[in-house]
Design an enzyme around this catalytic site. Sequence first.
Site, PDB file in Angstrom:
ATOM      1  N   ALA A 157       0.821  -1.203   0.000  1.00 25.23           N
ATOM      2  CA  ALA A 157       0.000   0.000   0.000  1.00 25.23           C
ATOM      3  C   ALA A 157       0.862   1.263   0.000  1.00 25.23           C
ATOM      4  CB  ALA A 157      -0.925  -0.004   1.214  1.00 25.23           C
ATOM      5  N   VAL A 189       3.183  -1.656   4.615  1.00 27.45           N
ATOM      6  CA  VAL A 189       3.539  -0.294   4.243  1.00 27.45           C
ATOM      7  C   VAL A 189       4.606  -0.309   3.152  1.00 27.45           C
ATOM      8  CG1 VAL A 189       4.301   1.944   5.119  1.00 27.45           C
ATOM      9  CG2 VAL A 189       3.105   0.353   6.640  1.00 27.45           C
ATOM     10  N   CYS A 190       4.336   0.364   2.044  1.00 33.13           N
ATOM     11  CA  CYS A 190       5.267   0.333   0.910  1.00 33.13           C
ATOM     12  C   CYS A 190       6.645   0.872   1.280  1.00 33.13           C
ATOM     13  CB  CYS A 190       4.699   1.145  -0.251  1.00 33.13           C
ATOM     14  SG  CYS A 190       5.842   1.316  -1.633  1.00 33.13           S
ATOM     15  N   PHE A 191       6.684   1.971   2.050  1.00 35.31           N
ATOM     16  CA  PHE A 191       7.971   2.605   2.303  1.00 35.31           C
ATOM     17  C   PHE A 191       8.708   2.014   3.502  1.00 35.31           C
ATOM     18  CE2 PHE A 191       6.197   5.516  -0.673  1.00 35.31           C
ATOM     19  CZ  PHE A 191       7.300   5.963  -1.390  1.00 35.31           C
TER      20      PHE A 191
END
Length: 278
Positions: A82, A149-151
């Site tokens: 995401a 979480v993508c980051f």
Amino acid sequence: MMKKQWYFINSGPCSPAFNMALDEALLDWHSEGEIPPVIRFYEWNPATLSIGYFQQVHKDINLQAVQKQNLGFIRRPTGGRAVLHDQELTYSVIVSESYPNMPETVTEAYRVISEGILQGFRHLGLNAYFSVPETKEQLDDLKKPKSAVCFDAPSWYELVVEGKKVAGSAQTRQKGVILQHGAILLDLNEELLLSVFNFDSAEAKERMRKKLPEKAVAMNQFVDSPFTIEQCVNAFSKGFEEALNIDLIPYELNEKQQQYVDQLMQKKYLTDDWNFKK
């Protein structure tokens, strides 16, 4: 030797459904030979949480927080985790798998395409480089991410500055065409980002809160005078031209194409069947 000409579209702020529908439409038109390869830049109105194609919404996402904060919500046609699209510039690249000198493997094609982003950062005076996992722990993180979480962690050939992720990208291949799109962070609202995810416990959320500043960073943290969207569009479009040895030709959709995008929005990206299907 003449450079190849690609189309260039700068969409500005658009709805989440329009953004995903237009990326898919460009893929369709390119696969059918109607248009050459395309570089597109866009923003999000409202700020939007996008989830990867394979993600499970109710497991990973705090939908109540998304709705309470009037954020958009959309499922991407690409994989990955995401992403909160807030204070950023998003890019997409649409090019055939058979394009000259385009590697067959996803990872290497990713590197070739992302070279344009790398050059763009350098035009803005940032010393960016590709992340390449070096330790067993880093490789394990790639195979089995610790969070939605993508980051949370950089992937193969994603862009980092001073060891922290500044751009996250995802790719899909359909109908012989590569679609790669990604987020380039200008600023990062860490509390807003954390609020839209489900965590196993308050302790897990607190661990992520402490870890995030070490993992992800926004471009404006490196400069005294904040970058503008216009500066970024100019720098990254120039970066793509240099990295891919192409000329970008501005392009606008015709009425028939606009209708096609509208239909895709209505039939797919505005439906619960698509956005909540997993």
